[in-house]
Scaffold this motif. Structure first.
Motif, mmCIF file in Angstrom:
data_model
loop_
_atom_site.group_PDB
_atom_site.id
_atom_site.type_symbol
_atom_site.label_atom_id
_atom_site.label_comp_id
_atom_site.label_asym_id
_atom_site.label_seq_id
_atom_site.Cartn_x
_atom_site.Cartn_y
_atom_site.Cartn_z
ATOM 1 N N ALA A 1 0.842 -1.208 0.000
ATOM 2 C CA ALA A 1 0.000 0.000 0.000
ATOM 3 C C ALA A 1 0.875 1.255 0.000
ATOM 4 C CB ALA A 1 -0.923 -0.014 1.225
ATOM 5 N N VAL A 2 1.943 1.253 0.792
ATOM 6 C CA VAL A 2 2.809 2.440 0.835
ATOM 7 C C VAL A 2 3.600 2.565 -0.476
ATOM 8 C CG1 VAL A 2 4.626 3.637 2.101
ATOM 9 C CG2 VAL A 2 2.962 2.250 3.352
ATOM 10 N N HIS A 3 4.057 1.447 -1.001
ATOM 11 C CA HIS A 3 4.793 1.497 -2.275
ATOM 12 C C HIS A 3 3.902 2.041 -3.390
ATOM 13 C CE1 HIS A 3 8.563 -1.101 -1.536
ATOM 14 N NE2 HIS A 3 8.104 -0.668 -0.386
ATOM 15 N N ALA A 4 2.658 1.590 -3.417
ATOM 16 C CA ALA A 4 1.730 2.089 -4.447
ATOM 17 C C ALA A 4 1.527 3.593 -4.270
ATOM 18 C CB ALA A 4 0.402 1.347 -4.360
ATOM 19 N N PHE A 5 1.439 4.025 -3.014
ATOM 20 C CA PHE A 5 1.303 5.462 -2.767
ATOM 21 C C PHE A 5 2.538 6.220 -3.280
ATOM 22 C CE2 PHE A 5 2.677 9.046 -0.230
ATOM 23 C CZ PHE A 5 1.676 9.945 -0.553
ATOM 24 N N ILE B 1 12.847 2.100 -8.987
ATOM 25 C CA ILE B 1 12.911 0.871 -8.186
ATOM 26 C C ILE B 1 12.524 1.208 -6.753
ATOM 27 C CG2 ILE B 1 14.479 -0.907 -7.256
ATOM 28 C CD1 ILE B 1 13.936 -1.247 -10.221
ATOM 29 N N LEU B 2 11.491 0.540 -6.251
ATOM 30 C CA LEU B 2 11.028 0.756 -4.871
ATOM 31 C C LEU B 2 11.352 -0.479 -4.035
ATOM 32 C CD1 LEU B 2 7.490 2.393 -5.398
ATOM 33 C CD2 LEU B 2 9.717 3.499 -5.163
ATOM 34 N N GLN B 3 12.369 -0.326 -3.214
ATOM 35 C CA GLN B 3 12.736 -1.431 -2.318
ATOM 36 C C GLN B 3 11.969 -1.310 -1.012
ATOM 37 O OE1 GLN B 3 16.970 -0.578 -1.886
ATOM 38 N NE2 GLN B 3 17.449 -2.424 -3.031
ATOM 39 N N TYR B 4 11.709 -2.460 -0.400
ATOM 40 C CA TYR B 4 11.208 -2.455 0.971
ATOM 41 C C TYR B 4 12.365 -2.822 1.895
ATOM 42 C CZ TYR B 4 9.357 -3.902 5.364
ATOM 43 O OH TYR B 4 9.181 -4.011 6.716
ATOM 44 N N GLY B 5 12.436 -2.202 3.054
ATOM 45 C CA GLY B 5 13.442 -2.561 4.051
ATOM 46 C C GLY B 5 12.843 -2.539 5.442
ATOM 47 N N GLY B 6 13.270 -3.473 6.254
ATOM 48 C CA GLY B 6 12.777 -3.547 7.628
ATOM 49 C C GLY B 6 12.483 -4.987 7.973
ATOM 50 N N SER B 7 13.485 -5.659 8.586
ATOM 51 C CA SER B 7 13.331 -7.055 9.011
ATOM 52 C C SER B 7 12.999 -8.007 7.867
ATOM 53 C CB SER B 7 12.296 -7.164 10.140
ATOM 54 O OG SER B 7 12.744 -6.449 11.287
ATOM 55 N N VAL B 8 13.555 -7.711 6.675
ATOM 56 C CA VAL B 8 13.428 -8.691 5.588
ATOM 57 C C VAL B 8 14.371 -9.849 5.899
ATOM 58 C CG1 VAL B 8 13.745 -9.126 3.115
ATOM 59 C CG2 VAL B 8 12.880 -6.902 3.890
ATOM 60 N N ALA C 1 9.888 -13.846 0.069
ATOM 61 C CA ALA C 1 9.092 -14.251 -1.096
ATOM 62 C C ALA C 1 7.714 -13.596 -1.094
ATOM 63 C CB ALA C 1 8.964 -15.776 -1.138
ATOM 64 N N GLU C 2 7.078 -13.558 0.090
ATOM 65 C CA GLU C 2 5.713 -12.984 0.119
ATOM 66 C C GLU C 2 5.760 -11.465 -0.094
ATOM 67 O OE1 GLU C 2 4.049 -14.210 3.844
ATOM 68 O OE2 GLU C 2 5.295 -12.843 5.016
ATOM 69 N N LEU C 3 6.841 -10.825 0.341
ATOM 70 C CA LEU C 3 6.974 -9.380 0.075
ATOM 71 C C LEU C 3 7.158 -9.137 -1.426
ATOM 72 C CD1 LEU C 3 9.268 -8.550 3.112
ATOM 73 C CD2 LEU C 3 7.054 -7.442 2.682
ATOM 74 N N PHE C 4 8.012 -9.946 -2.058
ATOM 75 C CA PHE C 4 8.301 -9.741 -3.485
ATOM 76 C C PHE C 4 7.119 -10.131 -4.380
ATOM 77 C CE2 PHE C 4 12.950 -10.605 -2.186
ATOM 78 C CZ PHE C 4 13.125 -9.268 -1.842
ATOM 79 N N ALA C 5 6.148 -10.834 -3.810
ATOM 80 C CA ALA C 5 4.954 -11.174 -4.601
ATOM 81 C C ALA C 5 4.105 -9.929 -4.858
ATOM 82 C CB ALA C 5 4.139 -12.231 -3.865
ATOM 83 N N MET C 6 4.376 -8.872 -4.127
ATOM 84 C CA MET C 6 3.597 -7.630 -4.281
ATOM 85 C C MET C 6 4.089 -6.856 -5.516
ATOM 86 S SD MET C 6 1.428 -7.569 -1.765
ATOM 87 C CE MET C 6 1.288 -9.331 -1.768
ATOM 88 N N PRO C 7 3.155 -6.307 -6.303
ATOM 89 C CA PRO C 7 3.552 -5.737 -7.596
ATOM 90 C C PRO C 7 4.463 -4.508 -7.507
ATOM 91 C CG PRO C 7 1.219 -5.313 -7.120
ATOM 92 C CD PRO C 7 1.704 -6.314 -6.115
ATOM 93 N N ASP C 8 4.362 -3.736 -6.436
ATOM 94 C CA ASP C 8 5.182 -2.517 -6.364
ATOM 95 C C ASP C 8 6.409 -2.665 -5.465
ATOM 96 O OD1 ASP C 8 3.894 -0.390 -8.039
ATOM 97 O OD2 ASP C 8 2.174 -1.090 -6.891
ATOM 98 N N ILE C 9 6.676 -3.878 -5.004
ATOM 99 C CA ILE C 9 7.889 -4.114 -4.210
ATOM 100 C C ILE C 9 8.939 -4.715 -5.144
ATOM 101 C CG2 ILE C 9 8.905 -5.306 -2.226
ATOM 102 C CD1 ILE C 9 6.218 -5.152 -0.822
ATOM 103 N N ASP C 10 9.934 -3.891 -5.476
ATOM 104 C CA ASP C 10 10.897 -4.255 -6.532
ATOM 105 C C ASP C 10 12.215 -4.778 -5.979
ATOM 106 O OD1 ASP C 10 9.013 -3.069 -8.306
ATOM 107 O OD2 ASP C 10 9.921 -1.102 -7.968
#
Ligand SMILES: O=C[C@H](O)COP(=O)(O)O
Length: 255
Positions: free
Chosen positions: A186-190, A207-214, A220-229
């Motif tokens: 949701a935040v990445h899409a925003f 490129i929108l990376q997610y970080g925080g206890s990955v 795998a479940e985080l990367f399944a999201m379309p805006d998490i690159d």
């Protein structure tokens, strides 16, 4: 246009000369056959020479955890973008919440660093994200927008061409409490829509990376999201098998 994922390890204040060589050799072995995901590591700058030598012949890119504004001169303790380039560093983390908190780095100062990196042909990895209190107060989007606007409003949307943004909710960093895939998405899409208001093409390629206890279990479940690159990984980047599992999860999810 499909975005190529990027998984980057932020070693923070960890390591030694021996550790640097050992971890990189482990990563090279683990990742030798992995395609479809860009990989970078940011060791402490003290160990860039060891890292550059150990990475020779590998596709793993070198990065840094910070940069200062000036290229040379009487700036005791500073590290310049040209020095980072001299060691072959490409991806440079700026605006990490630990530097915002412990070194009082402002949005404006971080935007200046962004400009320096672009001038020098380096890739900014701009970290943004809200605190736990801001999250609970419903201010996540407002905080992310403000942190991005510091760059957008001074350098324009084009500055994000070829750049990376790492969304790192502060409450998720080093806590073992990752954002859920849905929360992060949701935040990445925003973030993407916020940039798209200025330039849709730039927003589509950033490129929108997610970080925080990955870690190797939740990647795998985080990367399944379309805006998490991809991901900016702290603790789990210090162990070759865990980091390699995260890279492989990104390569699998995005190809
Ligand atoms: O830059 C990396 C982040 O601060 C995440 O750290 P972590 O993976 O240890 O939570």
């Amino acid at each position: 246009m499909a975005r190529r994922p990027l998984v980057m390890g932020n070693w923070k204040l960890n390591g030694s000369k021996a550790f640097t060589k050992e971890l990189i050799n482990g990563l090279k072995a683990e990742l030798a056959d992995v395609e479809g995901c860009d990989v970078a590591i940011a060791p402490p700058v003290m160990y860039l020479a060891e890292a550059e030598a150990a990475l020779a012949g590998s596709k793993i890119a070198l990065g840094s955890q910070n940069v200062d504004l000036k290229q040379s001169g009487a700036f005791t303790g500073d590290i310049s973008a040209t020095m980072l380039k001299d060691f072959g560093a490409k991806y440079i983390i700026i605006g990490h919440s630990e530097r915002r908190a412990y070194h009082h780095e402002s949005d404006e100062f971080i935007a200046q660093k962004f400009a320096v990196l672009k001038e020098q042909g380096l890739v900014p990895v701009l970290c943004i994200g809200e605190s736990e209190a801001e999250n609970e107060a419903g201010k996540t989007e407002e905080v992310c927008a403000r942190q991005i606007d510091a760059v957008l409003n001074t350098l324009g949307a084009e500055a994000f061409l070829g750049a990376v943004i790492a969304y790192e909710p502060i409450w998720a960093i080093g806590t073992g409490k990752s954002a859920t895939p849905a929360q992060a998405q949701a935040v990445h899409a925003f973030i993407r829509s916020h940039i798209a208001k200025k330039d849709a093409k730039v927003a589509e390629q950033v490129i929108l990376q997610y970080g925080g206890s990955v870690n190797d279990a939740n990647a795998a479940e985080l990367f399944a999201m379309p805006d998490i690159d991809g991901a900016l990984v702290g603790g789990a980047s210090l162990k070759a098998p865990a980091f390699a599992t995260i890279v492989k999860a990104a390569a699998k999810a995005k190809n």
